[in-house]
Write a protein that holds these residues in place. Structure first.
Motif, PDB file in Angstrom:
ATOM      1  N   SER A   1       0.800  -1.234   0.000  1.00  0.00           N
ATOM      2  CA  SER A   1       0.000   0.000   0.000  1.00  0.00           C
ATOM      3  C   SER A   1       0.827   1.277   0.000  1.00  0.00           C
ATOM      4  CB  SER A   1      -0.972   0.015   1.191  1.00  0.00           C
ATOM      5  OG  SER A   1      -1.883  -1.057   1.105  1.00  0.00           O
TER       6      SER A   1
ATOM      7  N   THR B   1      -0.945   7.152  -7.155  1.00  0.00           N
ATOM      8  CA  THR B   1      -2.141   7.708  -6.539  1.00  0.00           C
ATOM      9  C   THR B   1      -2.916   8.522  -7.572  1.00  0.00           C
ATOM     10  OG1 THR B   1      -1.002   9.738  -5.901  1.00  0.00           O
ATOM     11  CG2 THR B   1      -0.914   7.869  -4.341  1.00  0.00           C
TER      12      THR B   1
ATOM     13  N   THR C   1       7.554  -1.231  -9.176  1.00  0.00           N
ATOM     14  CA  THR C   1       7.405  -1.178  -7.716  1.00  0.00           C
ATOM     15  C   THR C   1       8.067  -2.358  -7.021  1.00  0.00           C
ATOM     16  OG1 THR C   1       5.342  -2.463  -7.672  1.00  0.00           O
ATOM     17  CG2 THR C   1       5.144  -0.076  -8.046  1.00  0.00           C
TER      18      THR C   1
ATOM     19  N   THR D   1      -5.726   0.154  -1.189  1.00  0.00           N
ATOM     20  CA  THR D   1      -5.892   0.344   0.251  1.00  0.00           C
ATOM     21  C   THR D   1      -7.272  -0.123   0.645  1.00  0.00           C
ATOM     22  OG1 THR D   1      -6.839   2.574   0.112  1.00  0.00           O
ATOM     23  CG2 THR D   1      -4.434   2.404   0.096  1.00  0.00           C
TER      24      THR D   1
ATOM     25  N   PRO E   1       1.438  -1.556  -3.640  1.00  0.00           N
ATOM     26  CA  PRO E   1       1.872  -0.172  -3.795  1.00  0.00           C
ATOM     27  C   PRO E   1       1.582   0.292  -5.216  1.00  0.00           C
ATOM     28  CG  PRO E   1       3.746  -1.639  -3.994  1.00  0.00           C
ATOM     29  CD  PRO E   1       2.556  -2.516  -3.669  1.00  0.00           C
TER      30      PRO E   1
ATOM     31  N   PRO F   1       2.221   4.605  -1.239  1.00  0.00           N
ATOM     32  CA  PRO F   1       1.787   5.520  -2.293  1.00  0.00           C
ATOM     33  C   PRO F   1       2.968   5.980  -3.132  1.00  0.00           C
ATOM     34  CG  PRO F   1       1.953   6.700  -0.215  1.00  0.00           C
ATOM     35  CD  PRO F   1       2.272   5.254   0.089  1.00  0.00           C
TER      36      PRO F   1
ATOM     37  N   GLU G   1      -2.392   1.234  -9.817  1.00  0.00           N
ATOM     38  CA  GLU G   1      -2.499   2.161  -8.695  1.00  0.00           C
ATOM     39  C   GLU G   1      -2.490   1.468  -7.339  1.00  0.00           C
ATOM     40  OE1 GLU G   1      -6.479   4.068  -8.036  1.00  0.00           O
ATOM     41  OE2 GLU G   1      -6.884   3.199 -10.019  1.00  0.00           O
ATOM     42  N   ARG G   2      -2.250   2.264  -6.309  1.00  0.00           N
ATOM     43  CA  ARG G   2      -2.164   1.760  -4.940  1.00  0.00           C
ATOM     44  C   ARG G   2      -3.504   1.182  -4.495  1.00  0.00           C
ATOM     45  NH1 ARG G   2      -1.599   5.174   0.628  1.00  0.00           N
ATOM     46  NH2 ARG G   2      -3.073   6.487  -0.489  1.00  0.00           N
TER      47      ARG G   2
END
Length: 291
Positions: A153, A202, A182, A228, A199, A155, A225-226
């Motif tokens: 997660s 954002t 990443t 969460t 990760p 960013p 994208e991240r």
């Protein structure tokens, strides 16, 4: 620019791929030094991981050696094998078409959401409109910049994107493809949580990329994208829906990162040619880097 709706006319379905002009392609061709080619795709087969809400790839043999063991004819001694593959378009290394994600009642460029139905597929912004392009790729190597794979997660903001570009003075320009490493595929590709808590970029960094008129954005994770506990996919809406930027997911970038590091650069020529699957919301793709 708040969005790209209407920028290439009211009927446009190719989005930011329009930014890859002949001039952009000629510039990218000048990056080729050794001519070495690298596939940026994960292997795709029945063992390819798939999230719980999607079926995995299935393969059926239409003709194989077993048929000849049972007495199938072999005219002139000739034998052959054939198979049928059923593959979800959003599995393995693939690109999201512009019909894949939206908010409200319209797809990218104001095309109606009603144009996407199970009986007909995507009648607007389907994968057949993802035109093949040759452009400059920029690798944002966050593994090298941070000293290892990013944690769950984490960013990736605009500052991190800048920091991950090793080549001094390089920033995304119109028509570029920006690929973000990443380390998630390398560290979690065989783990049950590969499809959660990844990760990634954002909504803010997606807007930063869109402002620079990039044509493609990709990453070595499940959704670019991240992820969460918060609902929604803001980067998808910024890039796919508002700006028409296709997203390339589940890339394999480690070999490319190693090769570029050896040459102290972050830029390369990228070949992007998805399958023109009529009415599909995505397509398997094998991006190729040429060094």
């Amino acid at each position: 620019m708040s969005d790209n709706w209407g920028r290439w006319g009211p009927q446009d379905q190719a989005g930011a791929l329009n930014l890859v002009t002949p001039e952009v392609t000629r510039r990218a061709a000048g990056l080729v030094r050794s001519g070495r080619t690298l596939s940026l795709a994960q292997p795709l087969g029945p063992a390819t991981p798939s999230p719980g809400h999607r079926p995995g790839l299935q393969r059926f043999m239409n003709r194989d050696a077993g048929d000849y063991a049972l007495g199938a004819r072999t005219p002139g001694g000739f034998k052959f094998a054939e198979d049928t593959v059923m593959v979800p378009t959003h599995s393995g290394t693939h690109v999201d078409a512009l019909s894949h994600a939206w908010a409200g009642e319209h797809l990218y460029n104001g095309h109606p959401e009603a144009s996407t139905r199970s009986t007909r597929g995507a009648q607007r912004c389907g994968a057949e409109h993802l035109v093949p392009v040759v452009t400059r790729g920029i690798l944002v190597d966050l593994v090298a910049a941070s000293g290892g794979p990013l944690p769950p997660s984490a960013p990736v903001d605009a500052a991190a994107l800048r920091d991950g570009i090793a080549e001094a003075g390089v920033e995304p320009e119109p028509g570029d493809a920006v690929l973000v490493r990443t380390g998630w595929w390398e560290s979690h590709g065989t783990a049950p949580d590969y499809f959660a808590d990844e990760p990634g970029i954002t909504g803010e960094s997606a807007a930063w990329l869109a402002e620079r008129d990039v044509a493609l954005v990709g990453a070595d994770n499940y959704a670019v994208e991240r992820q969460t506990s918060e609902p929604g996919f803001p980067a998808h809406l910024v890039l796919l829906h508002r700006h028409g930027v296709p997203l390339v997911e589940n890339l394999a970038l480690a070999e490319l990162a190693e090769a570029l590091a050896a040459e102290a650069r972050s830029t390369f020529l990228l070949l992007f040619a998805p399958l023109p699957l009529v009415g599909s919301t995505g397509s398997p793709v094998t991006p190729v880097a040429v060094l």
